[in-house]
Motif scaffolding. Structure first.
Motif, mmCIF file in Angstrom:
data_model
loop_
_atom_site.group_PDB
_atom_site.id
_atom_site.type_symbol
_atom_site.label_atom_id
_atom_site.label_comp_id
_atom_site.label_asym_id
_atom_site.label_seq_id
_atom_site.Cartn_x
_atom_site.Cartn_y
_atom_site.Cartn_z
ATOM 1 N N GLY A 61 0.808 -1.206 0.000
ATOM 2 C CA GLY A 61 0.000 0.000 0.000
ATOM 3 C C GLY A 61 0.843 1.259 0.000
ATOM 4 N N LEU A 62 1.943 1.214 0.739
ATOM 5 C CA LEU A 62 2.832 2.375 0.790
ATOM 6 C C LEU A 62 3.448 2.640 -0.578
ATOM 7 N N ILE A 63 3.782 1.598 -1.294
ATOM 8 C CA ILE A 63 4.342 1.747 -2.637
ATOM 9 C C ILE A 63 3.320 2.391 -3.569
ATOM 10 N N VAL A 64 2.065 1.981 -3.451
ATOM 11 C CA VAL A 64 1.001 2.564 -4.273
ATOM 12 C C VAL A 64 0.864 4.050 -3.980
ATOM 13 N N MET A 65 0.812 4.408 -2.690
ATOM 14 C CA MET A 65 0.620 5.813 -2.329
ATOM 15 C C MET A 65 1.808 6.677 -2.738
ATOM 16 N N VAL A 66 3.020 6.186 -2.525
ATOM 17 C CA VAL A 66 4.205 6.959 -2.908
ATOM 18 C C VAL A 66 4.268 7.096 -4.425
ATOM 19 N N GLY A 67 3.946 6.036 -5.146
ATOM 20 C CA GLY A 67 3.954 6.104 -6.605
ATOM 21 C C GLY A 67 2.940 7.102 -7.149
ATOM 22 N N VAL A 68 1.766 7.127 -6.561
ATOM 23 C CA VAL A 68 0.725 8.063 -7.003
ATOM 24 C C VAL A 68 1.154 9.506 -6.725
ATOM 25 N N TYR A 69 1.718 9.743 -5.543
ATOM 26 C CA TYR A 69 2.179 11.095 -5.232
ATOM 27 C C TYR A 69 3.326 11.515 -6.144
ATOM 28 N N TYR A 70 4.193 10.577 -6.487
ATOM 29 C CA TYR A 70 5.282 10.888 -7.426
ATOM 30 C C TYR A 70 4.714 11.270 -8.799
ATOM 31 N N LEU A 71 3.753 10.505 -9.286
ATOM 32 C CA LEU A 71 3.147 10.813 -10.582
ATOM 33 C C LEU A 71 2.430 12.160 -10.558
ATOM 34 N N ALA A 72 1.799 12.485 -9.423
ATOM 35 C CA ALA A 72 1.130 13.778 -9.309
ATOM 36 C C ALA A 72 2.149 14.917 -9.258
ATOM 37 N N THR A 73 3.267 14.695 -8.582
ATOM 38 C CA THR A 73 4.306 15.717 -8.490
ATOM 39 C C THR A 73 4.945 15.983 -9.846
ATOM 40 N N CYS A 74 5.076 14.964 -10.651
ATOM 41 C CA CYS A 74 5.668 15.106 -11.988
ATOM 42 C C CYS A 74 4.643 15.555 -13.031
ATOM 43 N N ASN A 75 3.427 15.861 -12.598
ATOM 44 C CA ASN A 75 2.335 16.279 -13.492
ATOM 45 C C ASN A 75 1.977 15.223 -14.526
ATOM 46 N N ILE A 76 2.206 13.972 -14.201
ATOM 47 C CA ILE A 76 1.801 12.878 -15.080
ATOM 48 C C ILE A 76 0.366 12.473 -14.770
ATOM 49 N N LEU A 77 0.013 12.481 -13.477
ATOM 50 C CA LEU A 77 -1.330 12.134 -13.026
ATOM 51 C C LEU A 77 -1.918 13.356 -12.332
ATOM 52 N N PRO A 78 -2.949 13.961 -12.916
ATOM 53 C CA PRO A 78 -3.549 15.145 -12.278
ATOM 54 C C PRO A 78 -4.160 14.789 -10.919
ATOM 55 N N ALA A 79 -3.879 15.612 -9.926
ATOM 56 C CA ALA A 79 -4.343 15.339 -8.566
ATOM 57 C C ALA A 79 -5.838 15.592 -8.397
ATOM 58 N N ASP A 80 -6.480 16.189 -9.372
ATOM 59 C CA ASP A 80 -7.913 16.460 -9.248
ATOM 60 C C ASP A 80 -8.764 15.417 -9.968
ATOM 61 N N LYS A 81 -8.171 14.342 -10.414
ATOM 62 C CA LYS A 81 -8.909 13.279 -11.098
ATOM 63 C C LYS A 81 -9.271 12.166 -10.127
ATOM 64 N N ILE A 82 -10.277 11.390 -10.470
ATOM 65 C CA ILE A 82 -10.764 10.311 -9.619
ATOM 66 C C ILE A 82 -9.720 9.213 -9.452
ATOM 67 N N VAL A 83 -8.864 9.021 -10.442
ATOM 68 C CA VAL A 83 -7.836 7.975 -10.357
ATOM 69 C C VAL A 83 -6.893 8.253 -9.185
ATOM 70 N N PHE A 84 -6.560 9.512 -8.968
ATOM 71 C CA PHE A 84 -5.673 9.897 -7.876
ATOM 72 C C PHE A 84 -6.311 9.544 -6.536
#
Length: 60
Positions: free
Chosen positions: A2-25
């Motif tokens: 779970g920690l890997i999932v959360m850190v990976g998602v935050y990394y993608l959001a920080t790099c602007n790959i995954l928008p933080a305002d989307k449901i996937v985030f």
């Protein structure tokens, strides 16, 4: 896991790959938090459970 999932998602959001305002985030945060909280059901740690529930609430 779970920690890997959360850190990976935050990394993608920080790099602007995954928008933080989307449901996937938010869904990824909920999934990661749930995976982190799963072992806490078997090894009781009330402080960690409260912290995880708080972060799950933030994701909602």
């Amino acid at each position: 896991m779970g920690l890997i999932v959360m850190v990976g998602v935050y990394y993608l959001a920080t790099c602007n790959i995954l928008p933080a305002d989307k449901i996937v985030f938010n869904a990824s945060n909920i999934a990661g938090g749930s995976l982190v909280m799963l072992p806490l059901v078997y090894r009781h740690n009330p402080e960690a459970i409260v912290m995880e529930i708080t972060f799950l609430g933030f994701a909602l």
